[in-house]
Design an enzyme around this catalytic site. Structure first.
Site, PDB file in Angstrom:
ATOM      1  N   ARG A  21     -83.546   7.251 -10.766  1.00 19.55           N
ATOM      2  CA  ARG A  21     -82.845   6.675  -9.512  1.00 19.55           C
ATOM      3  C   ARG A  21     -83.515   5.667  -8.794  1.00 19.55           C
ATOM      4  NH1 ARG A  21     -81.044  11.081 -10.811  1.00 19.55           N
ATOM      5  NH2 ARG A  21     -83.158  11.736 -10.842  1.00 19.55           N
ATOM      6  N   THR A  22     -84.664   6.056  -8.334  1.00 17.75           N
ATOM      7  CA  THR A  22     -85.434   5.178  -7.473  1.00 17.75           C
ATOM      8  C   THR A  22     -85.401   3.593  -8.094  1.00 17.75           C
ATOM      9  OG1 THR A  22     -86.558   6.835  -6.385  1.00 17.75           O
ATOM     10  CG2 THR A  22     -87.309   4.555  -6.126  1.00 17.75           C
ATOM     11  N   HIS A  70     -91.873   9.132   0.681  1.00 16.07           N
ATOM     12  CA  HIS A  70     -90.974   8.516  -0.353  1.00 16.07           C
ATOM     13  C   HIS A  70     -89.684   7.957   0.749  1.00 16.07           C
ATOM     14  CE1 HIS A  70     -88.267   7.435  -3.303  1.00 16.07           C
ATOM     15  NE2 HIS A  70     -88.245   8.469  -4.166  1.00 16.07           N
ATOM     16  N   LYS A  77    -105.787  -0.480 -18.795  1.00 12.79           N
ATOM     17  CA  LYS A  77    -107.264  -1.268 -18.902  1.00 12.79           C
ATOM     18  C   LYS A  77    -108.235  -0.985 -18.173  1.00 12.79           C
ATOM     19  CE  LYS A  77    -104.797  -4.666 -21.462  1.00 12.79           C
ATOM     20  NZ  LYS A  77    -104.550  -6.082 -21.531  1.00 12.79           N
ATOM     21  N   ARG A 101     -94.268   2.330  -7.139  1.00 12.62           N
ATOM     22  CA  ARG A 101     -94.303   3.991  -7.197  1.00 12.62           C
ATOM     23  C   ARG A 101     -95.585   4.173  -7.861  1.00 12.62           C
ATOM     24  NH1 ARG A 101     -90.037   8.550  -9.176  1.00 12.62           N
ATOM     25  NH2 ARG A 101     -89.348   7.644  -7.275  1.00 12.62           N
TER      26      ARG A 101
HETATM   27  C1  NCD Z   1     -88.299  12.152  -5.993  1.00 10.15           C
HETATM   28  C2  NCD Z   1     -89.645  11.784  -6.428  1.00 10.15           C
HETATM   29  O1  NCD Z   1     -89.819  11.045  -7.254  1.00 10.15           O
HETATM   30  O2  NCD Z   1     -90.473  11.899  -5.453  1.00 10.15           O
HETATM   31  N1  NCD Z   1     -87.321  11.469  -6.764  1.00 10.15           N
HETATM   32  C3  NCD Z   1     -86.316  10.551  -6.519  1.00 10.15           C
HETATM   33  O3  NCD Z   1     -86.851   9.346  -6.133  1.00 10.15           O
HETATM   34  N2  NCD Z   1     -85.353  11.033  -6.255  1.00 10.15           N
HETATM   35  C4  NCD Z   1     -87.886  13.723  -6.048  1.00 10.15           C
HETATM   36  C5  NCD Z   1     -88.560  14.366  -7.220  1.00 10.15           C
HETATM   37  O4  NCD Z   1     -89.121  13.790  -8.235  1.00 10.15           O
HETATM   38  O5  NCD Z   1     -88.296  15.544  -7.182  1.00 10.15           O
END
Ligand code: NCD
Length: 306
Positions: free
Chosen positions: A54-55, A132, A83, A104
């Site tokens: 999703r993100t 997040h 690397k 991320r």
């Molecule tokens: C979340 C994450 O990556 O922290 N995912 C997201 O972005 N909706 C939640 C998760 O992984 O449980």
């Protein structure tokens, strides 16, 4: 509208800033055609060192819907970090390739590195186990859309409150609102961390840590469920023991208020049964869709586009 350059936490975002993003996201949602060319010629870099559906895709969709372009990678294994390249070097280099970046990463502290080394705006797409912020913003937007307000609501957060990074970000976002009552529901091993509890104690909200949802389900406006974060457990035996601690089924929701909504940042594993999906209170797929509008608003804000 106040413009900002880095988004790595909801702690330092004011209620006014959040509201300005929600109001822009709502305008975009109502008239997306007005925003089709706002980011013509701009490039968003996607720097994802951890898995995401999703993100990543909603950031990509957001930039494409604004007329911009995207580049990047979806795994640290395919970038030069494999690397031994540092995040600081990756960011410095990306400054020459893109106008804005979303990152991320499993490490806490990526935000500090970005602030030090990046001349372009950078947004956290989930960093470490405690942050997040854009997920929290789309969660708040979804709640505001359903109730027309956030002040005064009774909201329960349930599941892995220790390792789930959406949790602290959402808690700090909710703390910007007035008279919110929070119920934190988890097995005792997965309660919020003590530094999060300390912060909550300093905010103007009531919170109760409980382990059984049946005591409060009929009072709730919002239930926010999270998965148990398998990959973050130091001992997989603990995960096996705790993984099925909670399951939301239609029966769990028998006595909810008419206006009640059920949220989940997704991905879900088995904590909400598929039979729940068709209930009117199940808003998690709409919540995921809202992420596109909120991220469009954020990209515009960080690029300083009116
Ligand atoms: C979340 C994450 O990556 O922290 N995912 C997201 O972005 N909706 C939640 C998760 O992984 O449980």
């Amino acid at each position: 509208m106040k413009f900002t350059k880095f988004i790595f936490s909801t702690l330092n975002l004011s209620r006014e800033y959040l509201e300005s993003i929600f109001s822009l996201a709502s305008k975009i949602e109502q008239n997306p055609e007005n925003y089709l060319n706002k980011c013509n010629g701009k490039i968003l870099a996607i720097l994802f060192f951890e898995p995401s559906t999703r993100t990543m895709l909603s950031f990509e969709s957001a930039m494409l819907r604004l007329g911009g372009s995207i580049l990047g990678f979806a795994s640290g294994k395919t970038s030069s970090s494999a690397k031994g390249e540092t995040i600081a070097d990756t960011l410095r280099m990306i400054n020459g390739y893109a106008d804005i970046a979303v990152i991320r990463h499993y490490l806490e502290g990526v935000g500090e590195i970005a602030k030090k080394y990046s001349s372009i705006p950078v947004i956290s797409g989930g960093t470490g186990t405690q942050a997040h912020p854009t997920q929290a913003m789309l969660d708040l937007y979804t709640i505001k859309k359903a109730f027309g307000k956030i002040d005064g609501l009774k909201i329960a957060l349930m599941g892995d409150l220790k390792y789930g990074r959406t949790i602290p970000s959402l808690l700090y976002g909710l703390a910007k609102y007035d008279d919110v009552t929070l119920y934190l529901i988890s097995p005792k091993e997965l309660k919020i961390r003590s530094h999060v509890r300390q912060r909550l104690n300093g905010f103007n909200l009531k919170f109760y840590e409980i382990d059984d949802i049946s005591q409060i389900i009929d009072e709730l406006d919002v239930l926010y469920v999270t998965r148990i974060q398998k990959e973050r457990f130091p001992d997989q035996l603990d995960y096996e023991r705790l993984k099925s601690s909670y399951k939301i089924s239609p029966e769990t929701l028998n006595n909810v208020k008419d206006s009640f909504i059920l949220l989940h940042p997704l991905p879900r594993v088995d904590e909400i049964t598929p039979e729940v999906d068709s209930l009117p209170c199940a808003k998690y797929f709409e919540q995921a869709k809202n992420g596109v509008f909120v991220r469009m608003a954020l990209i515009l804000n960080l690029l300083g586009v009116e």
